[in-house]
Design a protein around this motif. Structure first.
Motif, PDB file in Angstrom:
ATOM      1  N   LYS A 145       0.823  -1.204   0.000  1.00  0.00           N
ATOM      2  CA  LYS A 145       0.000   0.000   0.000  1.00  0.00           C
ATOM      3  C   LYS A 145       0.863   1.263   0.000  1.00  0.00           C
ATOM      4  CE  LYS A 145      -3.540   2.364   2.777  1.00  0.00           C
ATOM      5  NZ  LYS A 145      -2.719   3.518   3.224  1.00  0.00           N
ATOM      6  N   VAL A 146       1.885   1.310   0.877  1.00  0.00           N
ATOM      7  CA  VAL A 146       2.677   2.537   0.976  1.00  0.00           C
ATOM      8  C   VAL A 146       3.589   2.719  -0.244  1.00  0.00           C
ATOM      9  CG1 VAL A 146       2.591   2.560   3.498  1.00  0.00           C
ATOM     10  CG2 VAL A 146       4.523   1.462   2.349  1.00  0.00           C
ATOM     11  N   THR A 147       4.057   1.614  -0.840  1.00  0.00           N
ATOM     12  CA  THR A 147       4.882   1.770  -2.046  1.00  0.00           C
ATOM     13  C   THR A 147       4.027   2.201  -3.239  1.00  0.00           C
ATOM     14  OG1 THR A 147       4.744  -0.646  -2.364  1.00  0.00           O
ATOM     15  CG2 THR A 147       6.754   0.219  -1.355  1.00  0.00           C
ATOM     16  N   ASP A 148       2.785   1.778  -3.270  1.00  0.00           N
ATOM     17  CA  ASP A 148       1.877   2.278  -4.302  1.00  0.00           C
ATOM     18  C   ASP A 148       1.606   3.771  -4.120  1.00  0.00           C
ATOM     19  OD1 ASP A 148       1.582  -0.071  -5.720  1.00  0.00           O
ATOM     20  OD2 ASP A 148      -0.235  -0.703  -4.660  1.00  0.00           O
ATOM     21  N   GLU A 149       1.419   4.193  -2.877  1.00  0.00           N
ATOM     22  CA  GLU A 149       1.189   5.604  -2.597  1.00  0.00           C
ATOM     23  C   GLU A 149       2.413   6.435  -2.974  1.00  0.00           C
ATOM     24  OE1 GLU A 149       0.157   5.780   1.522  1.00  0.00           O
ATOM     25  OE2 GLU A 149      -1.917   5.132   1.201  1.00  0.00           O
ATOM     26  N   TYR A 150       3.601   5.886  -2.706  1.00  0.00           N
ATOM     27  CA  TYR A 150       4.838   6.579  -3.072  1.00  0.00           C
ATOM     28  C   TYR A 150       4.874   6.798  -4.581  1.00  0.00           C
ATOM     29  CZ  TYR A 150       9.851   7.507  -3.574  1.00  0.00           C
ATOM     30  OH  TYR A 150      11.068   8.073  -3.894  1.00  0.00           O
ATOM     31  N   HIS A 151       4.528   5.757  -5.340  1.00  0.00           N
ATOM     32  CA  HIS A 151       4.510   5.892  -6.801  1.00  0.00           C
ATOM     33  C   HIS A 151       3.564   6.999  -7.242  1.00  0.00           C
ATOM     34  CE1 HIS A 151       2.300   5.108 -10.564  1.00  0.00           C
ATOM     35  NE2 HIS A 151       3.521   5.008 -11.071  1.00  0.00           N
ATOM     36  N   ASP A 152       2.379   7.046  -6.643  1.00  0.00           N
ATOM     37  CA  ASP A 152       1.391   8.047  -7.056  1.00  0.00           C
ATOM     38  C   ASP A 152       1.887   9.460  -6.786  1.00  0.00           C
ATOM     39  OD1 ASP A 152      -0.217   5.952  -7.825  1.00  0.00           O
ATOM     40  OD2 ASP A 152      -1.456   6.002  -6.002  1.00  0.00           O
ATOM     41  N   ILE A 153       2.511   9.662  -5.632  1.00  0.00           N
ATOM     42  CA  ILE A 153       3.035  10.992  -5.298  1.00  0.00           C
ATOM     43  C   ILE A 153       4.197  11.347  -6.217  1.00  0.00           C
ATOM     44  CG2 ILE A 153       4.161  12.367  -3.496  1.00  0.00           C
ATOM     45  CD1 ILE A 153       2.623  10.629  -1.451  1.00  0.00           C
ATOM     46  N   LYS A 154       5.085  10.376  -6.448  1.00  0.00           N
ATOM     47  CA  LYS A 154       6.222  10.604  -7.338  1.00  0.00           C
ATOM     48  C   LYS A 154       5.753  10.978  -8.738  1.00  0.00           C
ATOM     49  CE  LYS A 154      10.153   8.192  -9.431  1.00  0.00           C
ATOM     50  NZ  LYS A 154      10.938   6.937  -9.490  1.00  0.00           N
ATOM     51  N   ALA A 155       4.751  10.283  -9.241  1.00  0.00           N
ATOM     52  CA  ALA A 155       4.243  10.578 -10.577  1.00  0.00           C
ATOM     53  C   ALA A 155       3.704  11.998 -10.664  1.00  0.00           C
ATOM     54  CB  ALA A 155       3.148   9.577 -10.946  1.00  0.00           C
ATOM     55  N   HIS A 156       3.100  12.454  -9.583  1.00  0.00           N
ATOM     56  CA  HIS A 156       2.461  13.776  -9.603  1.00  0.00           C
ATOM     57  C   HIS A 156       3.463  14.912  -9.434  1.00  0.00           C
ATOM     58  CE1 HIS A 156      -0.525  16.870  -9.111  1.00  0.00           C
ATOM     59  NE2 HIS A 156      -0.069  17.164  -7.913  1.00  0.00           N
ATOM     60  N   ILE A 157       4.407  14.766  -8.516  1.00  0.00           N
ATOM     61  CA  ILE A 157       5.271  15.916  -8.192  1.00  0.00           C
ATOM     62  C   ILE A 157       6.664  15.847  -8.810  1.00  0.00           C
ATOM     63  CG2 ILE A 157       4.040  16.346  -6.046  1.00  0.00           C
ATOM     64  CD1 ILE A 157       6.351  15.142  -4.514  1.00  0.00           C
ATOM     65  N   LEU A 158       7.070  14.679  -9.301  1.00  0.00           N
ATOM     66  CA  LEU A 158       8.401  14.566  -9.920  1.00  0.00           C
ATOM     67  C   LEU A 158       8.317  14.274 -11.406  1.00  0.00           C
ATOM     68  CD1 LEU A 158      11.504  14.479  -9.666  1.00  0.00           C
ATOM     69  CD2 LEU A 158      11.290  12.027  -9.244  1.00  0.00           C
TER      70      LEU A 158
END
Length: 202
Positions: A145-158
């Motif tokens: 769950k947390v690694t999926d959330e990390y991906h989503d944030i990374k996709a949006h801000i990086l």
């Protein structure tokens, strides 16, 4: 008064563009001759590249840590964030030796400490390696769950920022190959340096 040939940038008094002593696009030797890691132009470029890697590493560390804190929170260090993502990689369980090899580390005891920490907070768990007595690590449901959330944030801000760079995919692919080659060169140099005996008479 005319600025020196090759001079570009700003000054405090005029507010014009910032100062950078240059000569035909290269740093004039007198400006780096005193730098102990660069005695000629090639050494200067090599050293500047190394320092750019250090600065990138620090920026990357901050990005991974601050983004990871959004998804996990708590006292999780940069290295532990990386290990968590490596375990999730390819959705295949991994042991400490495999993790070390994938991220080019040789401090197995420190990796094992990080694994125990990740296990204690419920992000990874041990699974038996076949019928033997060896164990690998896999992400738990919470870890997924947390690694999926990390991906989503990374996709949006990086990733959105990187996509604004012209020909970013080609540049990233080329740099990745170049850094892979340099990794081998530096590893070989590190092995050579380990065989050098300091001169006690110096």
């Amino acid at each position: 008064m005319q600025p020196p040939r090759g001079y570009s940038g700003t000054t405090a008094s005029t507010g014009e563009s910032a100062a950078q002593p240059m000569l035909d696009g290269e740093m004039e030797p007198k400006y780096y001759r005193g730098w102990h890691l660069a005695k000629n132009d090639f050494e200067y470029k090599t050293t500047e590249f190394e320092w750019s890697l250090i600065r990138f590493y620090e920026a990357f560390t901050r990005f991974v840590y601050t983004t990871g804190m959004i998804t996990i929170g708590g006292d999780i260090k940069f290295a532990e964030h990386i290990i968590l993502h490596v375990i999730r990689m390819q959705d295949r369980p991994k042991n400490s030796a495999t993790i070390a090899r994938l991220i080019n580390r040789d401090d197995i005891p420190n990796i094992q400490y990080s694994l125990r920490k990740l296990e204690s907070i419920g992000l990874v768990e041990k699974v038996r390696d076949g019928k033997g007595n060896q164990f690998n690590y896999t992400v738990t449901e919470l870890g997924e769950k947390v690694t999926d959330e990390y991906h989503d944030i990374k996709a949006h801000i990086l990733i959105e920022r990187l996509q604004e760079i012209q020909k970013a995919p080609e540049k990233l692919e080329s740099m990745a190959r170049f850094l892979s080659i340099l990794t081998g060169v530096y590893e070989e140099a590190a092995r050579d340096s380990a065989t050098i005996t300091p001169n006690s008479d110096a």
